[in-house]
Design an enzyme around this catalytic site. Structure first.
Site, PDB file in Angstrom:
ATOM      1  N   ARG A 184      27.912  30.809  17.519  1.00  0.00           N
ATOM      2  CA  ARG A 184      28.663  31.693  18.431  1.00  0.00           C
ATOM      3  C   ARG A 184      28.177  33.130  18.439  1.00  0.00           C
ATOM      4  O   ARG A 184      28.653  33.917  19.254  1.00  0.00           O
ATOM      5  CB  ARG A 184      30.149  31.709  18.073  1.00  0.00           C
ATOM      6  CG  ARG A 184      30.767  30.380  17.774  1.00  0.00           C
ATOM      7  CD  ARG A 184      30.953  29.481  18.966  1.00  0.00           C
ATOM      8  NE  ARG A 184      31.010  28.101  18.486  1.00  0.00           N
ATOM      9  CZ  ARG A 184      30.774  27.021  19.222  1.00  0.00           C
ATOM     10  NH1 ARG A 184      30.467  27.149  20.491  1.00  0.00           N
ATOM     11  NH2 ARG A 184      30.817  25.823  18.705  1.00  0.00           N
ATOM     12  N   THR A 213      29.282  27.870  12.130  1.00  0.00           N
ATOM     13  CA  THR A 213      28.759  28.188  13.463  1.00  0.00           C
ATOM     14  C   THR A 213      29.323  29.480  14.033  1.00  0.00           C
ATOM     15  O   THR A 213      28.895  29.906  15.088  1.00  0.00           O
ATOM     16  CB  THR A 213      29.151  27.083  14.460  1.00  0.00           C
ATOM     17  OG1 THR A 213      30.578  26.985  14.506  1.00  0.00           O
ATOM     18  CG2 THR A 213      28.577  25.736  14.068  1.00  0.00           C
ATOM     19  N   ASN A 226      41.376  20.533  14.249  1.00  0.00           N
ATOM     20  CA  ASN A 226      42.060  19.240  14.193  1.00  0.00           C
ATOM     21  C   ASN A 226      42.321  18.775  12.761  1.00  0.00           C
ATOM     22  O   ASN A 226      41.651  19.186  11.823  1.00  0.00           O
ATOM     23  CB  ASN A 226      41.253  18.176  14.933  1.00  0.00           C
ATOM     24  CG  ASN A 226      39.899  17.942  14.303  1.00  0.00           C
ATOM     25  OD1 ASN A 226      38.938  18.622  14.654  1.00  0.00           O
ATOM     26  ND2 ASN A 226      39.806  17.032  13.356  1.00  0.00           N
ATOM     27  N   ASP A 264      41.863  14.835  18.011  1.00  0.00           N
ATOM     28  CA  ASP A 264      40.756  15.788  17.879  1.00  0.00           C
ATOM     29  C   ASP A 264      41.000  17.042  18.701  1.00  0.00           C
ATOM     30  O   ASP A 264      40.060  17.614  19.257  1.00  0.00           O
ATOM     31  CB  ASP A 264      39.431  15.108  18.303  1.00  0.00           C
ATOM     32  CG  ASP A 264      38.205  15.856  17.790  1.00  0.00           C
ATOM     33  OD1 ASP A 264      38.371  16.739  16.927  1.00  0.00           O
ATOM     34  OD2 ASP A 264      37.089  15.563  18.262  1.00  0.00           O
ATOM     35  N   ASP A 276      41.436  20.304  18.254  1.00  0.00           N
ATOM     36  CA  ASP A 276      41.315  21.595  17.579  1.00  0.00           C
ATOM     37  C   ASP A 276      42.139  22.650  18.302  1.00  0.00           C
ATOM     38  O   ASP A 276      41.995  22.810  19.509  1.00  0.00           O
ATOM     39  CB  ASP A 276      39.857  22.063  17.630  1.00  0.00           C
ATOM     40  CG  ASP A 276      38.912  21.145  16.907  1.00  0.00           C
ATOM     41  OD1 ASP A 276      38.541  21.494  15.796  1.00  0.00           O
ATOM     42  OD2 ASP A 276      38.560  20.083  17.458  1.00  0.00           O
TER      43      ASP A 276
END
Lengths: 550, 256
Positions: free
Chosen positions: A143, A187, A273, A316, A318
């Site tokens: 990111r 990340t 998640n 999932d 998140d």
């Protein structure tokens, strides 16, 4: 507030702020780099894009107004920089810029996994590049960097936290912050808060616990670590887990940059998640503090409040999407608010002083996985919509109603903008054992699925306007990337293979520019040599656009 | 497929995952040796299962699939010596009586269990349904599908074509054939042309007509009509219960 789009005054003011702080610290100002006081809640210095979101609020709203609805037709590409000499990343295909570049003293700093780039914002020429060879971890995204003074902070796929000299790209030190052998990976773009470098982690293949860390900007040593789950039975929140084993392997990754309110001294972070991802039978309960928005004290890492967006998540979903901060007067009273368009398909508006909800409402279809909301505004999951061996259909698209690409809030229109996916998907349970592991299931199907750019009224959660792009995958249509709004009433985002500008009030397309790939990051803006620049990444190429392309 | 995967919206979902690619993508390291893991499975059952549970997921002893020591082992170099020594102070006996190869085989079995849990590219849909009722599926079909479809016509032997339940369910819910669609474009001068939409987005519309020629217009200057073949399916999507879908799937699977 009416403000000229850029002035000498603004530049002088920025310099004055830098000098003032330096004299307080009684040391010579750094020869280059970013003074942390450039980071403010609702203000971006015109010549700088100092952090992933531009300011601490996460609104991605810029006061710069040189480019207007009237002159936007003159907006042209000034330069483009294409990454060369780096082969496709392991198992992850072509190079894609997902980071939002920082813009500091005429240099853009951005990343892909394993690589940091410094590019001259005037010419698009590479100044330096930092190449790293990982030994594991996922390489699916990066990111961007954080910056403190002249130092840059970068996270590698295999959990190295690296400090670089922004002048040269030379490494200062590296610290191990996550264990890739346990399937953690890193990340995110570090967030600088006072003398804290806040970093989060990813990784949900092997049922590990999420955490958020604060590190010393000079030494890289840990200042505190906050775990996404209570640490032992009996601690607050542990009542939402059946046992310590499931709790300590419950996921809740912290993989997107959060936001910060300096006055309240709280950072706001989304957690990812729950694990095992699709198989919830071994972790009955709400599973705090996974899939939540949490407010933490940045000096201690202590949690002040939480709001769980997707209790007992088995899809999932998140809940890491940017918690966007904004102020607004409601019924004559000034309010400090926070809004999030969550991957589970709900739009939340909370009082950011205490986490109490004002709005909790589906923003795509009906969110049929929930049976409404509880007294705190948190969705109540329907047990019958958990993944099944034969499949269970939800009216949320396979990858969620939205995902990491940054949304935007404009204080002019009082609208929250998000690129969403609408449709249906089916969740399957594969691991039926009482102690499932890993994902334990999966989501598939793209039934009546399309993307859309949605403008939400923050007072009601109603959809004020929606743009559904024409065409679809095979033919070329689709929204992509993040969103930037400006004080000139413009909204920039990716539409099909173009960067497009919309009228932020009405949702009409005003202008577009074809690029070589889909927009893949959040567009940003700043002023350089008295010209407003729009910076956007698309695939392996970074673009700068200005009026007349000069 | 992964929690952070952004999915550029215009790209269709990829089905049929590549196990090799997912292993590499996930950074799972060395691929376990299947033959050694198979030998190790028997040894595990004899020597380890009583304490560490079926599939090494824990019993009175710790879960070994999530064990830090096991996850840090590459090819038995950590697990082998550990098994030989044991950890008597915490109740873990020595397995010095096993050969080095046997200890390595047990390590390989554990690595295979990790691979099966962590590598979601290896996950498979069940080939057998656990729910659904043929008769109820038949009734649902008669009430909601039979006005457009026939089990002796267009859906004849559909159960042979989509014999895997999840594939059948997907076909029932949204039988879309991805790829360019037929469309009629009304041009700026009022002419109606029918052909294949080669490109269509908010900006450009490209139509290929039967003589093979293609024309591109700015999208805001033309009217594009695309027949909605999936209207009936779209109307049913918000109405299905999971039971409806399972019943229909069961029923259509019988049409072989």
């Amino acid at each position: 507030m009416k403000r000229p789009f850029f002035t000498k005054f603004a530049q002088l003011a920025a310099v004055a702020v830098l000098s003032a702080t330096a004299s307080i610290a009684q040391q010579a100002p750094p020869p280059s780099g970013l003074n942390p006081t450039a980071l403010e809640l609702f203000h971006q210095p015109a010549d700088t894009w100092p952090t992933y979101n531009g300011d601490y609020s996460g609104r991605r709203f810029s006061a710069i107004r040189q480019i207007t609805q009237q002159n936007i037709t003159d907006l042209k590409i000034k330069w483009k920089y294409t990454i060369t000499g780096i082969p496709p990343l392991r198992g992850s295909g072509p190079l894609i810029i997902k980071s939002t570049p920082l813009m500091v003293h005429g240099v853009l700093y951005f990343t892909i996994p394993d690589h940091v780039f410094a590019v001259d914002a005037r010419t698009g020429k590479e100044k330096w590049r930092f190449d790293f060879e990982d030994h594991g971890g996922h390489v699916l995204g990066q990111r961007g960097v954080g910056m403190y003074g002249k130092w840059i902070y970068f996270l590698t796929p295999d959990g190295w936290f690296i400090s670089l000299d922004s002048e040269t790209g030379k490494e200062r030190w590296r610290k191990k912050v996550a264990d890739e052998k346990l399937q953690y990976f890193t990340t995110m773009a570090a967030v600088i808060v006072k003398n804290h470098v806040i970093i989060g982690v990813g990784g949900d293949a092997m049922d590990v616990a999420g955490y958020l860390e604060s590190r010393d900007p000079d030494t890289g040593e840990m200042q505190w670590r906050w775990w996404s789950e209570p640490q032992k039975m009996g601690d607050p929140g542990s009542e939402t887990w059946p046992n310590e084993q499931s709790m300590r392997h419950g996921g809740g990754m912290t993989w997107l940059p959060g936001t910060y309110d300096p006055e309240l001294n709280l950072i706001y972070w989304g957690t990812g998640n729950t694990n095992p991802v699709f198989a919830g039978q071994g972790r009955k309960g709400a599973n705090l503090y996974t899939d939540s928005i949490v407010a933490l004290n940045p000096d201690t890492g202590k949690m002040v409040w939480y709001f769980q967006g997707s209790p007992h998540d088995t899809h999932d979903w998140d809940n890491v999407e940017t918690p966007v901060l904004f102020d607004m007067e409601i019924d004559g009273k000034p309010r400090k608010l926070l809004a999030q368009a969550a991957r589970c398909g709900y739009f939340f508006v909370l009082d950011r002083t205490n986490g109490k909800y004002l709005v909790s409402k589906p923003f795509t279809k009906t969110a049929n996985w929930s049976k409404g909301i509880d007294e705190r505004g948190q969705p109540i999951p329907d047990p019958d919509k958990e993944p099944k061996v034969d499949g269970s259909m939800v009216d949320i698209a396979s990858n969620g109603a939205t995902n990491w690409p940054p949304p935007s809030y404009s204080p002019q229109t009082k609208l929250f903008y998000v690129n969403a996916t609408e449709g249906y998907s089916v969740a399957y349970l594969y691991d039926t054992s009482p102690q499932p592991e890993g994902y334990g299931g999966g989501s598939s199907g793209a039934f009546d699925t399309h993307s859309s750019l949605i403008a939400l009224d923050v007072l009601t959660g109603d959809v004020r306007w929606k743009h559904i792009p024409k065409g679809r995958g095979a033919e070329g249509g689709g929204m992509s990337g993040g969103i930037l709004t400006t004080a000139a009433g413009l909204l920039f985002t990716g539409d099909s293979d173009r960067l497009a500008a919309f009228d932020a009030t009405a949702g009409k397309i005003l202008w577009s520019q074809k690029l070589d790939h889909h927009v893949s990051n959040g567009p940003s803006t700043s002023v350089l040599d008295n010209k407003q620049n729009i910076i956007v990444g698309a695939g392996d190429t970074l673009y700068a656009l200005t009026l007349d392309g000069k | 497929m992964a929690a952070q995967e952004p999915e550029l919206h215009s790209q269709p979902q990829q089905n049929g995952r590549q196990p090799d690619r997912s292993h590499i993508f996930l950074g799972l390291g060395r691929v376990p040796d299947a033959a050694a893991a198979k030998r190790g499975e028997g040894l595990y059952q004899q020597n380890c299962q009583a304490c560490h549970g079926a599939k090494a997921r824990g019993g009175i002893g710790p879960n070994l699939v999530r064990s830090v020591l096991v996850l840090h082992d590459d090819a038995g170099e950590e697990i082998g010596p550990f098994l030989k020594e044991g950890r008597p102070q915490s109740g873990m006996p020595s397995f010095a009586q096993l050969t080095d190869t046997q200890r390595t085989d047990i390590a390989e079995y554990l690595h295979m269990e990790i691979e099966l849990a962590a590598n979601r590219g290896l996950y498979k849909h069940s080939g057998e349904m656990t729910s659904g009722n043929v008769e109820k599926g038949r009734q649902f079909f008669a009430a909601h599908c039979a006005s457009c479809h026939s089990t002796t016509g267009d859906l004849k032997e559909i159960g042979a074509k989509y014999s895997q339940p999840a594939a059948m369910l997907a076909r029932i819910a949204w039988p879309e054939n991805r790829g360019p669609r037929q469309a009629t474009v009304t041009t700026p001068d009022g002419k109606a042309l029918t052909g294949v939409l080669e490109h269509y987005d908010d900006f450009d519309t490209t139509l290929k007509i039967s003589n093979g020629s293609t024309t591109t217009w700015p999208t805001d200057t033309v009217k594009v009509s695309i027949p909605d073949k999936l209207e009936g399916h779209r109307a049913l999507l918000p109405k299905y219960t999971d039971d409806d879908l399972h019943n229909l799937t069961r029923y259509l699977l019988t049409l072989k």
